[in-house]
Design an enzyme around this catalytic site. Structure first.
Site, PDB file in Angstrom:
ATOM      1  N   LYS A  74       0.966  -0.775  -0.135  1.00  0.00           N
ATOM      2  CA  LYS A  74       0.000   0.082   0.005  1.00  0.00           C
ATOM      3  C   LYS A  74       1.070   1.231  -0.047  1.00  0.00           C
ATOM      4  O   LYS A  74       1.823   1.369   0.691  1.00  0.00           O
ATOM      5  CB  LYS A  74      -0.898  -0.141   1.114  1.00  0.00           C
ATOM      6  CG  LYS A  74      -1.970   1.095   1.519  1.00  0.00           C
ATOM      7  CD  LYS A  74      -2.752   1.063   2.599  1.00  0.00           C
ATOM      8  CE  LYS A  74      -3.710   1.993   2.970  1.00  0.00           C
ATOM      9  NZ  LYS A  74      -4.685   1.701   4.015  1.00  0.00           N
ATOM     10  N   SER A 152      -9.324   2.665   3.081  1.00  0.00           N
ATOM     11  CA  SER A 152      -8.210   3.324   2.418  1.00  0.00           C
ATOM     12  C   SER A 152      -7.401   2.443   1.398  1.00  0.00           C
ATOM     13  O   SER A 152      -6.774   2.554   0.897  1.00  0.00           O
ATOM     14  CB  SER A 152      -7.376   3.981   3.212  1.00  0.00           C
ATOM     15  OG  SER A 152      -6.797   3.461   4.161  1.00  0.00           O
ATOM     16  N   SER A 176     -10.239   0.398   7.369  1.00  0.00           N
ATOM     17  CA  SER A 176      -9.307   0.541   6.014  1.00  0.00           C
ATOM     18  C   SER A 176      -9.080  -0.715   5.408  1.00  0.00           C
ATOM     19  O   SER A 176      -8.515  -0.891   4.379  1.00  0.00           O
ATOM     20  CB  SER A 176      -8.359   1.541   6.310  1.00  0.00           C
ATOM     21  OG  SER A 176      -8.330   2.768   6.419  1.00  0.00           O
TER      22      SER A 176
END
Length: 242
Positions: A74, A152, A176
């Protein structure tokens, strides 16, 4: 192996094939890159490629529970030395922020044997539960391109759900990992406070509410990766005192 066979396996399944010499890590990476080339232009899941580094690592002997398995990280709190990192922010993207260190979670994933070939889309500083940063544009859900992949960790979720990789780096403070898992039909666990590391920059995030982990196709991949990376480290508030 072709993609239709590749996508039937989770991360541990692919690692077993590599261990048993039924396939080489470079072949798995080739399939992952081909799948990425086919679907990522529609999804916008992978925003910062690391293809050449990955090809070099795929030729090296790998060890660990996920040795030889294609992987993505990520683009938020998962710094990779020498690789541009934006945190989903136009400011850091334009500045071309390039860390000179690995986040400790990266070191532990690497020690588990994965082969990272890109960084995934995330909302600016991970603030939203959808992945639509101005810096990179919206990440789409592979089940329906009109829908968002959540956030996210939306880029990682989209990539796993699309079959590019069986498991990918993620993080969760207020949902997230869990939100994109629910949007994309994946397994997403938020570990308890202190289980995974935040060093070397931080001792913890969001007063301990945010944790690093993965999104995966299978429960066993999530459990095995947590086994591989959990535990204290030098910068952690939870380090073991000698």
């Amino acid at each position: 192996m072709n993609f239709s066979e590749y996508v039937q396996y989770d991360g541990l399944g692919l690692a077993a094939l590599v261990k048993n010499k039924e396939i080489h890590a470079s072949e798995l990476l080739k399939i992952a890159l081909e799948r990425n080339e086919k679907v990522n232009p529609k999804l916008n899941a992978i925003i910062i490629p690391m293809y050449e580094q990955a090809k070099q690592r795929a030729q090296q002997e790998r060890h660990g529970a996920f040795a030889g398995v294609p992987f993505l990280v990520k683009d938020l709190f998962q710094e990779y030395q020498g690789v541009p990192t934006s945190y989903g922010s136009n400011s850091l993207k334009k500045f071309n922020y390039t860390p000179d260190f690995n986040a400790e979670i990266i070191n532990r994933w690497e020690n588990a044997g994965i082969i990272t070939f890109g960084r995934t889309n995330t909302p600016e500083f991970g603030i939203k539960g959808i992945t639509e940063p101005e810096a990179w544009g919206a990440c789409r859900n592979p089940w329906n391109l009109k829908h968002n992949s959540g956030g996210s960790s939306g880029g990682s979720a989209s990539a796993v759900a699309a079959g590019i990789v069986p498991i990918a780096g993620a993080g969760d403070g207020g949902g997230s990992i869990r939100i994109p898992a629910s949007y994309c039909g994946l397994f997403g666990l938020k570990p308890s406070r202190g289980r995974t590391p935040w060093g070397p920059q931080y001792s913890e995030a969001m007063h301990g509410a945010a944790m690093q982990h993965v999104l995966s196709k299978s429960v066993r991949d999530s459990a095995a990766m947590l086994d591989a990376v959990h535990g204290p480290e030098q910068s952690s508030l939870f380090r073991i005192q000698s």
